[in-house]
Design a protein around this motif. Structure first.
Motif, PDB file in Angstrom:
ATOM      1  N   CYS A   4      41.776  31.176  43.409  1.00  0.00           N
ATOM      2  CA  CYS A   4      40.448  31.693  43.058  1.00  0.00           C
ATOM      3  C   CYS A   4      39.790  30.743  42.071  1.00  0.00           C
ATOM      4  O   CYS A   4      40.142  30.711  40.890  1.00  0.00           O
ATOM      5  CB  CYS A   4      40.591  33.089  42.450  1.00  0.00           C
ATOM      6  N   CYS A   6      36.592  30.851  41.177  1.00  0.00           N
ATOM      7  CA  CYS A   6      35.655  31.581  40.306  1.00  0.00           C
ATOM      8  C   CYS A   6      36.341  32.056  39.028  1.00  0.00           C
ATOM      9  O   CYS A   6      35.753  32.050  37.954  1.00  0.00           O
ATOM     10  CB  CYS A   6      35.058  32.773  41.033  1.00  0.00           C
ATOM     11  N   GLN A  39      34.579  37.619  42.521  1.00  0.00           N
ATOM     12  CA  GLN A  39      33.147  37.330  42.364  1.00  0.00           C
ATOM     13  C   GLN A  39      32.545  36.948  43.720  1.00  0.00           C
ATOM     14  O   GLN A  39      31.861  37.746  44.337  1.00  0.00           O
ATOM     15  CB  GLN A  39      32.962  36.257  41.305  1.00  0.00           C
ATOM     16  N   CYS A  40      32.838  35.748  44.205  1.00  0.00           N
ATOM     17  CA  CYS A  40      32.283  35.373  45.513  1.00  0.00           C
ATOM     18  C   CYS A  40      33.075  35.990  46.665  1.00  0.00           C
ATOM     19  O   CYS A  40      32.560  36.146  47.758  1.00  0.00           O
ATOM     20  CB  CYS A  40      32.220  33.853  45.659  1.00  0.00           C
ATOM     21  N   CYS A  43      38.203  33.989  48.067  1.00  0.00           N
ATOM     22  CA  CYS A  43      39.642  33.847  47.842  1.00  0.00           C
ATOM     23  C   CYS A  43      40.448  35.043  48.321  1.00  0.00           C
ATOM     24  O   CYS A  43      41.674  34.990  48.346  1.00  0.00           O
ATOM     25  CB  CYS A  43      39.889  33.691  46.349  1.00  0.00           C
TER      26      CYS A  43
HETATM   27  S1  FES Z   1      37.032  32.146  44.596  1.00  0.00           S
HETATM   28 FE1  FES Z   1      37.821  34.042  43.922  1.00  0.00          FE
HETATM   29  S2  FES Z   1      36.071  35.234  43.592  1.00  0.00           S
HETATM   30 FE2  FES Z   1      35.288  33.313  44.133  1.00  0.00          FE
END
Ligand code: FES
Length: 61
Positions: A4, A6, A39-40, A43
């Motif tokens: 992840c 983010c 978040q995005c 992942c």
């Molecule tokens: S890469 Fe995990 S939330 Fe964006």
């Protein structure tokens, strides 16, 4: 390797949290354990695969 980006979580961090989070092998729950939220969401598939592997390991041991 980052799972992840983010939240800056690498594979080992997610794997260890999944192991400690007995009874819940949901990626979102594991993220909560680590004090973060998706978040995005890019992942989550990879994170869930790690959780599923740890669940299988826990069940077979
Ligand atoms: S890469 Fe995990 S939330 Fe964006």
């Amino acid at each position: 390797m980052y799972v992840c980006v983010c939240n800056g979580l690498n594979e080992n961090t997610v794997r260890e949290a999944a192991r400690k989070n007995k009874g819940s092998f949901s990626a979102v729950k594991v993220y909560e354990t680590l004090g973060v939220k998706p978040q995005c969401g890019m992942c989550l598939c990879d994170a869930q695969n790690i959780c599923n592997t740890e669940k299988q390991n826990a069940e077979s041991s």
